[in-house]
Each structure stands twice: as C-alpha cells, then as structure tokens.
Design an enzyme around this catalytic site. Sequence first.
Site, PDB file in Angstrom:
ATOM      1  N   SER A   1     -28.204 -45.316 -28.083  1.00  0.00           N
ATOM      2  CA  SER A   1     -28.268 -43.878 -28.384  1.00  0.00           C
ATOM      3  C   SER A   1     -29.725 -43.485 -28.539  1.00  0.00           C
ATOM      4  O   SER A   1     -30.386 -43.912 -29.499  1.00  0.00           O
ATOM      5  CB  SER A   1     -27.503 -43.582 -29.673  1.00  0.00           C
TER       6      SER A   1
ATOM      7  N   HIS B   1     -26.775 -43.329 -24.062  1.00  0.00           N
ATOM      8  CA  HIS B   1     -25.969 -42.386 -24.838  1.00  0.00           C
ATOM      9  C   HIS B   1     -26.863 -41.241 -25.287  1.00  0.00           C
ATOM     10  O   HIS B   1     -27.882 -41.461 -25.938  1.00  0.00           O
ATOM     11  CB  HIS B   1     -25.360 -43.104 -26.048  1.00  0.00           C
TER      12      HIS B   1
ATOM     13  N   ASP C   1     -27.038 -37.749 -27.273  1.00  0.00           N
ATOM     14  CA  ASP C   1     -26.362 -36.922 -28.274  1.00  0.00           C
ATOM     15  C   ASP C   1     -26.855 -35.489 -28.262  1.00  0.00           C
ATOM     16  O   ASP C   1     -28.016 -35.235 -28.609  1.00  0.00           O
ATOM     17  CB  ASP C   1     -26.598 -37.509 -29.669  1.00  0.00           C
TER      18      ASP C   1
ATOM     19  N   MET D   1     -26.556 -31.900 -29.962  1.00  0.00           N
ATOM     20  CA  MET D   1     -26.087 -31.261 -31.204  1.00  0.00           C
ATOM     21  C   MET D   1     -26.592 -29.815 -31.241  1.00  0.00           C
ATOM     22  O   MET D   1     -27.748 -29.568 -30.941  1.00  0.00           O
ATOM     23  CB  MET D   1     -26.598 -32.033 -32.414  1.00  0.00           C
TER      24      MET D   1
ATOM     25  N   HIS E   1     -22.750 -37.022 -25.018  1.00  0.00           N
ATOM     26  CA  HIS E   1     -21.834 -36.759 -26.140  1.00  0.00           C
ATOM     27  C   HIS E   1     -22.189 -35.390 -26.716  1.00  0.00           C
ATOM     28  O   HIS E   1     -23.227 -35.242 -27.347  1.00  0.00           O
ATOM     29  CB  HIS E   1     -22.032 -37.868 -27.185  1.00  0.00           C
TER      30      HIS E   1
ATOM     31  N   MET F   1     -21.740 -32.568 -29.286  1.00  0.00           N
ATOM     32  CA  MET F   1     -21.257 -32.179 -30.614  1.00  0.00           C
ATOM     33  C   MET F   1     -21.590 -30.700 -30.787  1.00  0.00           C
ATOM     34  O   MET F   1     -22.558 -30.346 -31.469  1.00  0.00           O
ATOM     35  CB  MET F   1     -21.924 -33.049 -31.673  1.00  0.00           C
TER      36      MET F   1
ATOM     37  N   MET G   1     -15.490 -41.819 -33.373  1.00  0.00           N
ATOM     38  CA  MET G   1     -16.657 -41.710 -34.245  1.00  0.00           C
ATOM     39  C   MET G   1     -16.423 -42.598 -35.467  1.00  0.00           C
ATOM     40  O   MET G   1     -15.472 -42.386 -36.221  1.00  0.00           O
ATOM     41  CB  MET G   1     -16.896 -40.261 -34.680  1.00  0.00           C
TER      42      MET G   1
ATOM     43  N   ASP H   1     -18.784 -45.224 -31.822  1.00  0.00           N
ATOM     44  CA  ASP H   1     -20.113 -44.651 -32.036  1.00  0.00           C
ATOM     45  C   ASP H   1     -20.423 -44.450 -33.512  1.00  0.00           C
ATOM     46  O   ASP H   1     -19.768 -43.658 -34.181  1.00  0.00           O
ATOM     47  CB  ASP H   1     -20.156 -43.295 -31.314  1.00  0.00           C
TER      48      ASP H   1
HETATM   49  C1  DX5 Z   1     -24.203 -39.441 -34.443  1.00  0.00           C
HETATM   50  C2  DX5 Z   1     -24.339 -39.824 -32.993  1.00  0.00           C
HETATM   51  C3  DX5 Z   1     -24.531 -41.301 -32.772  1.00  0.00           C
HETATM   52  C4  DX5 Z   1     -25.741 -41.893 -33.477  1.00  0.00           C
HETATM   53  C5  DX5 Z   1     -25.572 -43.394 -33.614  1.00  0.00           C
HETATM   54  O1  DX5 Z   1     -23.636 -38.200 -34.552  1.00  0.00           O
HETATM   55  O2  DX5 Z   1     -23.214 -39.389 -32.254  1.00  0.00           O
HETATM   56  O3  DX5 Z   1     -24.588 -41.575 -31.384  1.00  0.00           O
HETATM   57  O4  DX5 Z   1     -26.894 -41.596 -32.802  1.00  0.00           O
HETATM   58  O5  DX5 Z   1     -26.625 -43.912 -34.354  1.00  0.00           O
HETATM   59  P1  DX5 Z   1     -26.494 -45.229 -35.239  1.00  0.00           P
HETATM   60  O6  DX5 Z   1     -26.170 -46.345 -34.272  1.00  0.00           O
HETATM   61  O7  DX5 Z   1     -27.836 -45.371 -35.861  1.00  0.00           O
HETATM   62  O8  DX5 Z   1     -25.389 -45.017 -36.231  1.00  0.00           O
HETATM   63 ZN    ZN Z   2     -23.087 -40.095 -30.161  1.00  0.00          ZN
END
Ligand code: DX5
Ligand code: ZN
Length: 217
Positions: free
Chosen positions: A7, A32, A34, A36, A65, A67, A137, A175
């Site tokens: 990620s 990956h 993310d 947001m 991903h 969110m 999650m 994740d």
């Molecule tokens: C959190 C993300 C994850 C996060 C994982 O909302 O969706 O992908 O970056 O990070 P670690 O592995 O540090 O928990």
């Molecule tokens: Zn994620």
Amino acid sequence: MIKIAPSILAADFSCLRSQMVELQEAKADWIHFDVMDGHFVDNLTFGPKILSDIRKISDLFMDVHIMVSEPQKVFHWFKEADLITFHYEALIDNQQRIALIKEIQKSGIKAGISIKPNTPVEVLDSFLLDVDLILIMSVEPGFGGQSFITNSLDKIKYLKTQKDSKGYHYLIEVDGGINDETSAKAIKAGADVLVAGSYIFRGSITDNIAKLKRQEV
Ligand code: DX5
Ligand code: ZN
C-alpha cells in the site's frame, strides 16, 4: 500463490521512483492505491494524476481502493486502474451496488467490493457470483499503521467456503495491520491477496516482501 500488494499510502513520496523500482525488483505482485475523499473517511489521499504518474514508473497491477462517498462518480476518474474496489457502505441499496460492479466491468476494469470491520460478511452474498474481488478491511479504513482486527479471519473463512463450495471466481483480499504474524493467519484462513503498508515500507522493502511471501507454507 499468495499475492503481495504494497500500500503506497506508507511510501516515502520524496523518493517514490526508487521505492517503486525496489517493489518491482522485490517481486511485489500488485500496487495498492488508497483513494480517500475526506468524507467517507477522515483522511485525504491521492487523485488520478498520481496514478497516471506511477503508471509511468511501474507496470505492476494497479489495485485501486476507493474510500469515497460517491464511488459511481469517482471510479470514472481512475481509467488506468486494473481493479477498482468500492465500499458496500458507500451506497444505499443492492441495486446500486450490482449496477456499479457491472459498470466498472463494462469499462474494462475488474470490480471489487469492500466491507468495514463492523459490517457482517453475509451482506455480500448477492454479489459473490459477479464480483472479481472482495476486500475485507481488517482495520477501520482511513489510516495505515493500525492493529489487525481478528474477526476478519472468520469473514475470510466464510468467503473461502462459499467460493470453494459454489465455484465462485472472486479473489479474497485483506487490508490493514498485516505483518508476519497476521499474514500467516490470513493465508491459513483463505486469503489470496495481502495488502501491507507500514510493514513493507518500514526498513528493507526487499526483506519485508520476502518475509511475507515466506508465510505461505
Ligand atoms: C487504510 C488503507 C490500507 C492501509 C494499510 O484505510 O485502506 O490500505 O494503507 O496500511 P497498514 O498495512 O499500515 O495497516
Ligand atoms: Zn486500502
């Protein structure tokens, strides 16, 4: 063979090119990404421009991903993704959710659906036939560096049983809070893809990816 999806939320963006090269050389399988929106979760991250720029320095599979509160609008912006996963909780009914899965697939991108830790896995039953991936999650979405929530393992086991007994094609991704201990448990439960941020980017990327890959016995 387990797939490792670093990620990049945990990456050091001041030296992203060298880190992307190291991920590729260390045989990471996916990236990956993310997204947001500061509304669905209390954090703001990357837009499509960053995905396009990363595409220039990596040909790994782009696992996006999202969110966000309006996934049916936002997914159109990430045309360079190989897979787009939206949240079950971002939409209000299953008609909307199935329509979005089909719309993403019609655009030539694989479609995934994700649930937060407090959402029961059975709500996904209506999508198991059509979806390409299910993202469990194992932390509350929004931040990296949190601890793994153990009830995620039961959800993975449930999805694995459904998949094996009914011949579904989806991959199971987990994740949040993945490290050498929790990765072994997730793989044993039936996970196909492990997302890891802080574990991979803290210290040697190469050693950390190798350690995760060794968890598969
Ligand atoms: C959190 C993300 C994850 C996060 C994982 O909302 O969706 O992908 O970056 O990070 P670690 O592995 O540090 O928990
Ligand atoms: Zn994620």
